[in-house]
Design an enzyme around this catalytic site. Structure first.
Site, PDB file in Angstrom:
ATOM      1  CB  CYS A 114      -0.940   0.004   1.201  1.00  0.00           C
ATOM      2  SG  CYS A 114      -2.148  -1.318   1.140  1.00  0.00           S
ATOM      3  CG  HIS A 251      -3.013   3.846   2.488  1.00  0.00           C
ATOM      4  ND1 HIS A 251      -3.446   3.532   1.226  1.00  0.00           N
ATOM      5  CD2 HIS A 251      -3.052   2.695   3.203  1.00  0.00           C
ATOM      6  CE1 HIS A 251      -3.736   2.241   1.171  1.00  0.00           C
ATOM      7  NE2 HIS A 251      -3.515   1.701   2.360  1.00  0.00           N
ATOM      8  CG  ASN A 281      -6.405  -0.463   1.248  1.00  0.00           C
ATOM      9  OD1 ASN A 281      -5.717   0.054   0.370  1.00  0.00           O
ATOM     10  ND2 ASN A 281      -5.882  -1.023   2.325  1.00  0.00           N
TER      11      ASN A 281
HETATM   12  N1  COA Z   1     -18.553  -8.274   8.687  1.00  0.00           N
HETATM   13  C1  COA Z   1     -19.049  -8.586   9.887  1.00  0.00           C
HETATM   14  N2  COA Z   1     -18.278  -9.002  10.916  1.00  0.00           N
HETATM   15  C2  COA Z   1     -16.951  -9.086  10.690  1.00  0.00           C
HETATM   16  C3  COA Z   1     -16.384  -8.785   9.448  1.00  0.00           C
HETATM   17  C4  COA Z   1     -17.249  -8.369   8.411  1.00  0.00           C
HETATM   18  N3  COA Z   1     -16.799  -8.048   7.191  1.00  0.00           N
HETATM   19  N4  COA Z   1     -15.052  -8.952   9.532  1.00  0.00           N
HETATM   20  C5  COA Z   1     -14.790  -9.344  10.781  1.00  0.00           C
HETATM   21  N5  COA Z   1     -15.927  -9.446  11.494  1.00  0.00           N
HETATM   22  C6  COA Z   1     -16.102  -9.813  12.882  1.00  0.00           C
HETATM   23  C7  COA Z   1     -14.949 -10.609  13.422  1.00  0.00           C
HETATM   24  O1  COA Z   1     -15.102 -11.964  13.083  1.00  0.00           O
HETATM   25  C8  COA Z   1     -15.055 -10.364  14.915  1.00  0.00           C
HETATM   26  O2  COA Z   1     -16.042 -11.213  15.423  1.00  0.00           O
HETATM   27  P1  COA Z   1     -15.833 -11.956  16.840  1.00  0.00           P
HETATM   28  O3  COA Z   1     -15.694 -10.859  17.845  1.00  0.00           O
HETATM   29  O4  COA Z   1     -17.080 -12.753  16.959  1.00  0.00           O
HETATM   30  O5  COA Z   1     -14.593 -12.772  16.661  1.00  0.00           O
HETATM   31  C9  COA Z   1     -15.614  -8.942  15.006  1.00  0.00           C
HETATM   32  O6  COA Z   1     -16.132  -8.647  13.704  1.00  0.00           O
HETATM   33  C10 COA Z   1     -14.606  -7.895  15.425  1.00  0.00           C
HETATM   34  O7  COA Z   1     -13.407  -8.063  14.707  1.00  0.00           O
HETATM   35  P2  COA Z   1     -12.172  -7.133  14.963  1.00  0.00           P
HETATM   36  O8  COA Z   1     -11.036  -7.642  14.139  1.00  0.00           O
HETATM   37  O9  COA Z   1     -11.947  -6.902  16.407  1.00  0.00           O
HETATM   38  O10 COA Z   1     -12.699  -5.726  14.361  1.00  0.00           O
HETATM   39  P3  COA Z   1     -11.946  -4.377  14.213  1.00  0.00           P
HETATM   40  O11 COA Z   1     -12.702  -3.315  14.902  1.00  0.00           O
HETATM   41  O12 COA Z   1     -10.482  -4.489  14.502  1.00  0.00           O
HETATM   42  O13 COA Z   1     -12.086  -4.091  12.663  1.00  0.00           O
HETATM   43  C11 COA Z   1     -10.776  -4.207  10.660  1.00  0.00           C
HETATM   44  C12 COA Z   1     -11.510  -4.987  11.737  1.00  0.00           C
HETATM   45  C13 COA Z   1     -10.138  -5.189   9.685  1.00  0.00           C
HETATM   46  C14 COA Z   1     -11.780  -3.336   9.924  1.00  0.00           C
HETATM   47  C15 COA Z   1      -9.715  -3.305  11.320  1.00  0.00           C
HETATM   48  O14 COA Z   1      -8.949  -4.058  12.227  1.00  0.00           O
HETATM   49  C16 COA Z   1      -8.808  -2.691  10.308  1.00  0.00           C
HETATM   50  O15 COA Z   1      -9.212  -1.888   9.493  1.00  0.00           O
HETATM   51  N6  COA Z   1      -7.504  -3.008  10.393  1.00  0.00           N
HETATM   52  C17 COA Z   1      -6.535  -2.479   9.478  1.00  0.00           C
HETATM   53  C18 COA Z   1      -6.613  -3.233   8.200  1.00  0.00           C
HETATM   54  C19 COA Z   1      -5.929  -2.520   7.116  1.00  0.00           C
HETATM   55  O16 COA Z   1      -6.050  -1.324   6.979  1.00  0.00           O
HETATM   56  N7  COA Z   1      -5.193  -3.248   6.284  1.00  0.00           N
HETATM   57  C20 COA Z   1      -4.524  -2.739   5.189  1.00  0.00           C
HETATM   58  C21 COA Z   1      -3.384  -1.910   5.647  1.00  0.00           C
HETATM   59  S1  COA Z   1      -2.684  -1.136   4.294  1.00  0.00           S
END
Ligand code: COA
Length: 324
Positions: A114, A251, A281
């Site tokens: 990214c 980003h 993204n």
């Molecule tokens: N829809 C519904 N539920 C979802 C889901 C989706 N698309 N994806 C994950 N979940 C669930 C998980 O399974 C988890 O359930 P559980 O508590 O029963 O296990 C719950 O949602 C919470 O997951 P969590 O990982 O704690 O959520 P979060 O608040 O951290 O958000 C992201 C997840 C991925 C959105 C966030 O961590 C993020 O944006 N991280 C950075 C990723 C990124 O930017 N990557 C590229 C970098 S360049």
């Protein structure tokens, strides 16, 4: 006399097809509400069968060259930031070079996930400052959706396809004030795609490795911390303060990460270019797409101070401070 790089023109290339969060609800267990509240994403553009990274790069490049008033024969160098090249080789930059008729100039890809556009911009800036190029086409282009596992709700809701481009020209006035690049290969397991040439393709496994693997929560924390330090670094290197900044062009991975950086910089969200709701993204495409939107909408004006930043797999992260 010192030589600097100036942004002479910008451009975008987005696929026509749009996939909304509601569309995703049809084939993966998720909701528009979950995706929008956790990431800010409402929709993303996705390539259709046969459409490639180079197709998007070409559209962005032509728009940027038209905006800059630069023809293909004037280009000394083409750099494409991409993690999703059309082919393993030749590079997407070589494919693009031939498409736009710039045959003969140097052309290569940069893979920094990214952060690919920021890394490519930095390389181009250094070529210009060293006197080795006068006119450079820099592109960030991706088709990340080609390597998503559409049954994995942890990753498939986050990404989209797109390309952005800039033409840089040598000038006696800055321009790009500084760029700052970092990487930490020790965090590979938190965000990666396990497929590769020399580790083997494992064709016996269906879709083996053709997927993004990510520990979302961990990536989130590392991204916020790394971006905090890189934006401080950029300002310090130039003896500038937060209040000097006119625009943050971040980003576009997650609105909450963007808001955290804006808070760090004590900037109002009115000074932040946000496209994540429309594009998702787009990896290396995201920063130049946001920049092009900022320029074409008339928000960013000549003479203003812009801070560009990105974080991605590797880990890689970096910034560019630009007097537009
Ligand atoms: N829809 C519904 N539920 C979802 C889901 C989706 N698309 N994806 C994950 N979940 C669930 C998980 O399974 C988890 O359930 P559980 O508590 O029963 O296990 C719950 O949602 C919470 O997951 P969590 O990982 O704690 O959520 P979060 O608040 O951290 O958000 C992201 C997840 C991925 C959105 C966030 O961590 C993020 O944006 N991280 C950075 C990723 C990124 O930017 N990557 C590229 C970098 S360049």
């Amino acid at each position: 006399m010192a030589v600097f790089s100036r942004i002479a023109g910008t451009g975008s290339g987005l696929p026509e097809k749009i996939l909304t969060n509601k569309d995703l609800e049809q084939f993966v267990e998720t909701t528009d509400e979950w995706i929008a509240s956790r990431t800010g994403i409402r929709q993303r553009h996705v390539v259709v069968e046969g459409e490639t990274t180079c197709d998007l790069a070409e559209r962005a490049a032509i728009a940027a060259m038209q905006a800059a008033g630069v023809t293909a024969s004037e280009l000394d160098l083409i750099i494409v930031g991409t993690t999703t090249p059309d082919l393993i080789f030749p590079s997407t930059a070589c494919l693009l070079q031939h498409r736009i008729g710039a045959n003969g100039c140097a052309a290569f890809d940069v893979n920094a996930a990214c952060s690919g556009f920021i890394f490519a911009l930095s390389v181009a800036d250094n070529f210009i400052r060293a006197g080795n190029a006068k006119t450079v086409l820099v592109v960030g282009a991706e088709t990340l959706t080609r390597m998503l596992d559409w049954s994995d709700r942890n990753t498939c809701v986050l990404f989209g396809d797109g390309a952005g481009a800039v033409v840089l020209k040598a000038d006696t006035q800055a321009g790009i004030l500084s760029t700052h690049l970092h990487a930490d290969g020790g965090k590979k397991e938190l965000l990666y795609n396990p497929v590769g040439v020399s580790v083997g393709f494992k064709p016996e496994e269906k879709n083996a490795g053709v997927r993004v693997l990510m520990s979302g929560n961990e990536v989130f924390k590392h991204a916020v911390k790394a971006l905090d330090s890189v934006v401080d670094e950029a300002l310090e290197a130039n003896g500038l303060s937060k209040a000097d900044l006119d625009w943050l062009i971040p980003h576009q991975a997650n609105l909450r990460i963007i808001e955290a950086t804006a808070r760090r910089l004590e900037m109002s969200m009115d000074q932040v270019i946000v496209t994540v709701h429309k594009h998702g993204n787009t990896s290396a495409g995201s920063v130049p797409l946001a920049l092009d939107e900022a320029v074409r909408s008339g928000k960013v004006q000549r003479g203003q101070l812009l801070l560009l930043e990105a974080f991605g797999g590797g880990f890689t992260w970096g910034s560019a401070l630009i007097r537009y």
